[in-house]
Design a protein around this motif. Structure first.
Motif, PDB file in Angstrom:
ATOM      1  N   UNK A  94       0.847  -1.191   0.000  1.00  0.00           N
ATOM      2  CA  UNK A  94       0.000   0.000   0.000  1.00  0.00           C
ATOM      3  C   UNK A  94       0.880   1.236   0.000  1.00  0.00           C
ATOM      4  N   UNK A  95       0.601   2.172  -0.901  1.00  0.00           N
ATOM      5  CA  UNK A  95       1.318   3.445  -0.847  1.00  0.00           C
ATOM      6  C   UNK A  95       0.493   4.545  -1.474  1.00  0.00           C
ATOM      7  N   UNK A  96       0.878   5.770  -1.142  1.00  0.00           N
ATOM      8  CA  UNK A  96       0.218   6.922  -1.764  1.00  0.00           C
ATOM      9  C   UNK A  96       1.028   7.337  -2.983  1.00  0.00           C
ATOM     10  N   UNK A  97       0.324   7.720  -4.039  1.00  0.00           N
ATOM     11  CA  UNK A  97       1.025   8.067  -5.282  1.00  0.00           C
ATOM     12  C   UNK A  97       0.182   9.043  -6.089  1.00  0.00           C
ATOM     13  N   UNK A  98       0.780   9.554  -7.139  1.00  0.00           N
ATOM     14  CA  UNK A  98       0.047  10.417  -8.059  1.00  0.00           C
ATOM     15  C   UNK A  98      -0.184   9.620  -9.333  1.00  0.00           C
ATOM     16  N   UNK A  99      -1.439   9.603  -9.784  1.00  0.00           N
ATOM     17  CA  UNK A  99      -1.766   8.920 -11.040  1.00  0.00           C
ATOM     18  C   UNK A  99      -1.833   9.977 -12.132  1.00  0.00           C
ATOM     19  N   UNK A 100      -1.178   9.684 -13.239  1.00  0.00           N
ATOM     20  CA  UNK A 100      -1.206  10.625 -14.366  1.00  0.00           C
ATOM     21  C   UNK A 100      -1.839   9.915 -15.558  1.00  0.00           C
ATOM     22  N   UNK A 101      -2.833  10.582 -16.143  1.00  0.00           N
ATOM     23  CA  UNK A 101      -3.471  10.021 -17.344  1.00  0.00           C
ATOM     24  C   UNK A 101      -4.265  11.117 -18.036  1.00  0.00           C
ATOM     25  N   UNK A 103      -3.562  13.768 -19.367  1.00  0.00           N
ATOM     26  CA  UNK A 103      -3.222  15.146 -19.005  1.00  0.00           C
ATOM     27  C   UNK A 103      -3.709  15.541 -17.624  1.00  0.00           C
ATOM     28  N   UNK A 104      -4.284  14.605 -16.878  1.00  0.00           N
ATOM     29  CA  UNK A 104      -4.757  14.908 -15.530  1.00  0.00           C
ATOM     30  C   UNK A 104      -3.887  14.198 -14.505  1.00  0.00           C
ATOM     31  N   UNK A 105      -3.694  14.853 -13.355  1.00  0.00           N
ATOM     32  CA  UNK A 105      -2.965  14.240 -12.237  1.00  0.00           C
ATOM     33  C   UNK A 105      -3.938  14.065 -11.089  1.00  0.00           C
ATOM     34  N   UNK A 106      -3.833  12.950 -10.431  1.00  0.00           N
ATOM     35  CA  UNK A 106      -4.721  12.753  -9.289  1.00  0.00           C
ATOM     36  C   UNK A 106      -4.006  11.987  -8.199  1.00  0.00           C
ATOM     37  N   UNK A 107      -4.241  12.419  -6.948  1.00  0.00           N
ATOM     38  CA  UNK A 107      -3.670  11.722  -5.800  1.00  0.00           C
ATOM     39  C   UNK A 107      -4.469  10.446  -5.549  1.00  0.00           C
ATOM     40  N   UNK A 108      -3.774   9.368  -5.288  1.00  0.00           N
ATOM     41  CA  UNK A 108      -4.496   8.113  -5.033  1.00  0.00           C
ATOM     42  C   UNK A 108      -3.689   7.221  -4.092  1.00  0.00           C
ATOM     43  N   UNK A 109      -4.411   6.419  -3.348  1.00  0.00           N
ATOM     44  CA  UNK A 109      -3.755   5.347  -2.609  1.00  0.00           C
ATOM     45  C   UNK A 109      -3.730   4.136  -3.539  1.00  0.00           C
ATOM     46  N   UNK A 142     -14.610   7.390 -11.710  1.00  0.00           N
ATOM     47  CA  UNK A 142     -14.743   8.853 -11.780  1.00  0.00           C
ATOM     48  C   UNK A 142     -13.476   9.469 -12.383  1.00  0.00           C
ATOM     49  N   UNK A 143     -12.325   8.967 -11.939  1.00  0.00           N
ATOM     50  CA  UNK A 143     -11.072   9.477 -12.498  1.00  0.00           C
ATOM     51  C   UNK A 143     -10.990   9.142 -13.992  1.00  0.00           C
ATOM     52  N   UNK A 144     -11.401   7.902 -14.333  1.00  0.00           N
ATOM     53  CA  UNK A 144     -11.343   7.472 -15.735  1.00  0.00           C
ATOM     54  C   UNK A 144     -12.191   8.393 -16.609  1.00  0.00           C
ATOM     55  N   UNK A 145     -13.371   8.702 -16.110  1.00  0.00           N
ATOM     56  CA  UNK A 145     -14.264   9.563 -16.882  1.00  0.00           C
ATOM     57  C   UNK A 145     -13.667  10.976 -17.012  1.00  0.00           C
ATOM     58  N   UNK A 146     -13.084  11.467 -15.929  1.00  0.00           N
ATOM     59  CA  UNK A 146     -12.489  12.813 -15.919  1.00  0.00           C
ATOM     60  C   UNK A 146     -11.304  12.898 -16.880  1.00  0.00           C
ATOM     61  N   UNK A 173     -12.621   9.695  -4.299  1.00  0.00           N
ATOM     62  CA  UNK A 173     -13.007  10.892  -3.558  1.00  0.00           C
ATOM     63  C   UNK A 173     -11.882  11.896  -3.739  1.00  0.00           C
ATOM     64  N   UNK A 174     -12.135  13.100  -3.213  1.00  0.00           N
ATOM     65  CA  UNK A 174     -11.200  14.213  -3.390  1.00  0.00           C
ATOM     66  C   UNK A 174      -9.774  13.840  -2.953  1.00  0.00           C
ATOM     67  N   UNK A 175      -9.647  13.191  -1.804  1.00  0.00           N
ATOM     68  CA  UNK A 175      -8.313  12.928  -1.265  1.00  0.00           C
ATOM     69  C   UNK A 175      -8.074  11.470  -0.934  1.00  0.00           C
ATOM     70  N   UNK A 176      -9.024  10.608  -1.244  1.00  0.00           N
ATOM     71  CA  UNK A 176      -8.883   9.205  -0.837  1.00  0.00           C
ATOM     72  C   UNK A 176      -9.326   8.230  -1.923  1.00  0.00           C
ATOM     73  N   UNK A 177      -8.797   8.394  -3.109  1.00  0.00           N
ATOM     74  CA  UNK A 177      -9.122   7.467  -4.187  1.00  0.00           C
ATOM     75  C   UNK A 177      -8.281   6.198  -4.041  1.00  0.00           C
TER      76      UNK A 177
END
Lengths: 369, 376
Positions: A94-101, A103-109, A142-146, A173-177
């Motif tokens: 388990x780790x926290x990371x940034x997902x990039x796809x 052109x969008x960046x999102x924080x995710x566990x 939600x991230x996929x759609x965004x 969610x905003x901070x806990x995907x």
């Protein structure tokens, strides 16, 4: 006096509606702000609650999943599996990371799963494969759609490329995907071969989870074991405490705003009806009765506003979820109680605003032309 | 009409004051929301910038300092220092831990540093110097009543607080600082020791470039020469984290601001409506004297604008005071209400809302009967 109070309150229904709406807006703002933290707090424990393991095992000295780091040497998987009463052990990394796809960046566990083991995997799927294979990732719908992602598209997690194999539901969610990959891929990514983060333990039927957690801590060196309920409560508590101070301050600001708005309305009622008040005083009505009437007016406005705010927020929660799925909102009983009590206090304080004005009304002025 | 608007405002000074105060409070609330977000972004930037260094080297592909875990192999320091143009590479490790005391849990980010990347501002005591010492952010110190010399038990290890820092927090999480000597003691004396082989010991390298070297060129050389690492200018890394913060908090900010502006429009509409209602007789006289609805409406708009213009500076002062109060009571938050762009934007929207709200009593003004001026 009661009749006059009701008559005065409803004498200008448009004004009353605007008043109640404005004050309701102040309360709704507080409920919304609170709702954001509550929504995040519920999402923070989604993995723990939805996977529903009896016991969670982690590094000693660690008691949470979020905002901390747990590493266990992988030989402890077998050690825990050997404890009496353990039916199944499922390791995750388990780790926290940034997902990039897209052109969008999102924080995710990011959760690393054993290949083919769905025990700690996504609990609801929107599309695609339910489990990731090597080099694959399951990302929140939600991230996929965004990001405009389709199955098979590439995503970058912690600097490594993965192919999207599926879209999970109820994991954003905003901070806990939550994003799922294989344990081996994640271990490679963080150069952490030979270790896992947490162990999900299923107990044999009839085995008490708390007793099993205690037994695991006794028998396996330097691990911490918590029942699902304890583990979930601790993570929820972290999320709540992170927002607690700011929520209280927003409640105070929203409350102060409501005091001013309600105070203005009651004050306006008094200034518009000074002649009527003078007549009432001339007829022997005491100041105390007039104050009581103003307090009732303020209380009615405050409670109507609170009811309207609750109705608006109750409608807004599913509407926001449908229109802006990035935002997780939740209305808790605690938040309703706090705002409801604030509404009553606001009304009582607001009723004090026109006191000087009432005192200054001269009964003799009732007889002036 | 302007004189009439002024007279109306002064006629009921109590109500005018309440109106201005309420509009100012709405404005302050909007500025607070904007300031809260602005402060959150600033903290994300400062978390990077305050670490120092001309370049920050992290795990390859990791473009965030605060939101993602970076793990560098131990040999990376030597590899980076061998790149031409690099004067020195200082190690930095970030550990996420939970501090548990007094029945409360607080997440903290422990920055482990050697000779760079430590606390940027110490307000009490001193920086940690080794064995068992820790410097903590003011927000943590005040929350738990800790000061220099106090014992702080973290992950079953007793640290001694050597100092208290300021402005070391991001994403509602305070920072603490220990040295690598302290980290080794912590690993071996605490329960983490058993699994030390698995623990990430190096997260980032803070790189000083040689005098005269171009940091961007040195970064490119590191990227080319050390495949396991990426070098970024601190400003770029800070911007990445700020943008991530905007992605995370932007939607909710827009929702809350939209709601706040809606409250503002409703409240100003309410004030204008109440003001017109209370002066129906006076306005009836004006109508009898030949004033048109347009004239009367101009007066109401002028009155609303006047109040908004008085409320704007008051709202700014109120927001500043509240921000100071929040930062004093809970220093983990930074509320920046003095951003000129935010101030201008909010002021312009307030003026717009004043005009919009002033239109609320338009129907009442249209229906005004001049004959009411002659009634008793």
């Amino acid at each position: 006096m009661f009749g006059w109070t009701v008559k005065e309150l409803f004498s200008a229904p448009q004004q009353l509606f605007a008043s109640v709406s404005a004050v309701a807006g102040a309360f709704a703002l507080v409920l919304f702000f609170d709702g954001v933290f509550a929504g995040e707090s519920e999402q923070i424990v989604a993995l723990i609650d939805r996977t529903d393991a009896d016991v969670w095992v982690m590094q000693d000295g660690v008691g949470n999943m979020h905002m901390t780091t747990s590493f266990l040497a992988d030989w402890k998987i077998d050690a825990v599996a050997g404890v009496e009463g353990v039916k199944k052990v499922t390791p995750i990394l388990y780790l926290n990371a940034v997902i990039e796809a897209g052109g969008r960046n999102w924080f995710s566990f990011v959760v690393g799963l054993e290949p083919g083991d769905s025990r700690a995997g996504p609990w609801a799927m929107a599309a695609g494969a339910p489990l990731p294979g090597r080099g694959e990732a399951i990302v929140p719908d939600v991230f996929a759609s965004d990001a405009g992602l389709a199955i098979g598209d590439p995503v970058r997690i912690a600097g490594r490329d993965f192919a999207v194999a599926g879209f999970s539901a109820d994991t954003f969610s905003m901070a806990n995907s939550i994003t799922f990959v294989t344990l081996d891929d994640l271990a490679d990514t963080i150069s952490s071969v030979g270790t896992v983060s947490y162990l999900l333990v299923d107990a044999e039927p009839g085995v008490d989870a708390a007793a099993l957690a205690a037994r695991i801590m006794d028998e396996v060196e330097k691990v911490n074991a918590l029942t699902r309920e304890e583990f979930s409560a601790r993570d929820y508590s972290i999320a709540v405490q992170m927002g607690l101070d700011i929520i209280w301050m927003m409640t105070l600001i929203g409350g102060a705003l409501a005091v001013l708005l309600t105070g203005f309305i009651v004050y306006s009622h008094v200034t518009e009806r000074e002649r009527e008040l003078a007549v009432m005083k001339a007829l022997g009505v005491r100041d105390r009765a007039i104050y009581a009437s103003l307090m009732v007016q303020a209380l009615v406005i405050g409670l109507l506003a609170f009811a309207l705010a609750v109705a608006v927020v109750s409608l807004a929660v599913p509407t926001t979820h449908a229109l802006v799925p990035k935002i997780s909102l939740a209305v808790t009983a605690d938040s309703l109680w706090r705002t409801g009590v604030t509404a009553v206090l606001v009304s009582l304080v607001a009723a004090v605003v026109p006191v000087r004005r009432v005192l200054s009304v001269d009964p003799v002025s009732a007889f002036h032309q | 009409m302007l004189r009439l608007a002024l007279k109306n405002g002064l006629f009921r000074p109590g109500r005018t004051f309440l109106t201005i105060l309420a509009v100012a409070a709405i404005l302050a609330e909007i500025l607070m929301l904007e300031g809260f977000l602005s402060g959150t972004y600033t903290q994300l930037r400062q978390a990077v910038i305050h670490r120092g260094g001309d370049l920050i080297v992290g795990q390859s592909g990791i473009s965030s300092f605060i939101a993602a875990r970076s793990v560098l192999p131990q040999r990376t320091r030597a590899e980076v220092e061998a790149i031409p143009g690099v004067a020195a590479a200082h190690p930095l490790t970030a550990l996420s831990l939970i501090y548990e005391a007094q029945g409360r849990l607080s997440p903290i980010i422990v920055m482990v540093y050697d000779d760079a990347g430590g606390p940027s501002s110490i307000i009490a005591g001193r920086a940690p110097e080794g064995e068992g010492e820790i410097a903590i952010d003011r927000s943590l110190a005040e929350r738990y009543g800790l000061g220099p010399g106090d014992v702080m038990r973290l992950a079953a290890y007793d640290f001694t607080v050597s100092g208290v820092t300021e402005g070391a927090a991001a994403l509602f999480t305070p920072f603490a600082f220990i040295t690598y000597d302290g980290l080794i003691d912590f690993f071996f004396a605490s329960d983490v020791g058993a699994d030390i082989a698995a623990f990430p010991l190096l997260s980032f390298l803070l790189v000083d470039v040689a005098p005269g070297a171009d940091p961007a060129q040195v970064a490119a050389a590191i990227d080319a020469g050390v495949p396991t690492a990426d070098a970024l200018l601190p400003a770029r890394l800070a911007a990445n984290d700020e943008n991530l913060g905007r992605e995370m908090f932007g939607p909710i900010l827009n929702l809350l601001l939209g709601l706040s502006y809606g409250i503002g429009a409703l409240a100003i509409g309410l004030f204008s409506f109440a003001s017109v209602r209370s002066r129906r007789k006076t306005l009836g006289v004006l109508r009898a004297l030949g004033f048109t609805t347009r004239h009367l409406m101009t007066g109401v708009i002028a009155e609303a604008l006047g109040m908004a213009l008085l409320a704007i500076p008051l709202g700014i002062v109120m927001a500043g005071g509240l921000a100071t109060l929040i930062e004093t009571l809970s220093p983990v938050y930074l509320v920046q209400t003095n951003d000129p762009v935010g101030l201008w934007r909010t002021a312009i929207v307030t003026v717009f809302l004043a005009v919009l709200g002033a239109l609320a009593p338009l129907g009442t003004l249209r229906r005004l009967d001049p004959a009411m001026a002659f009634r008793g």
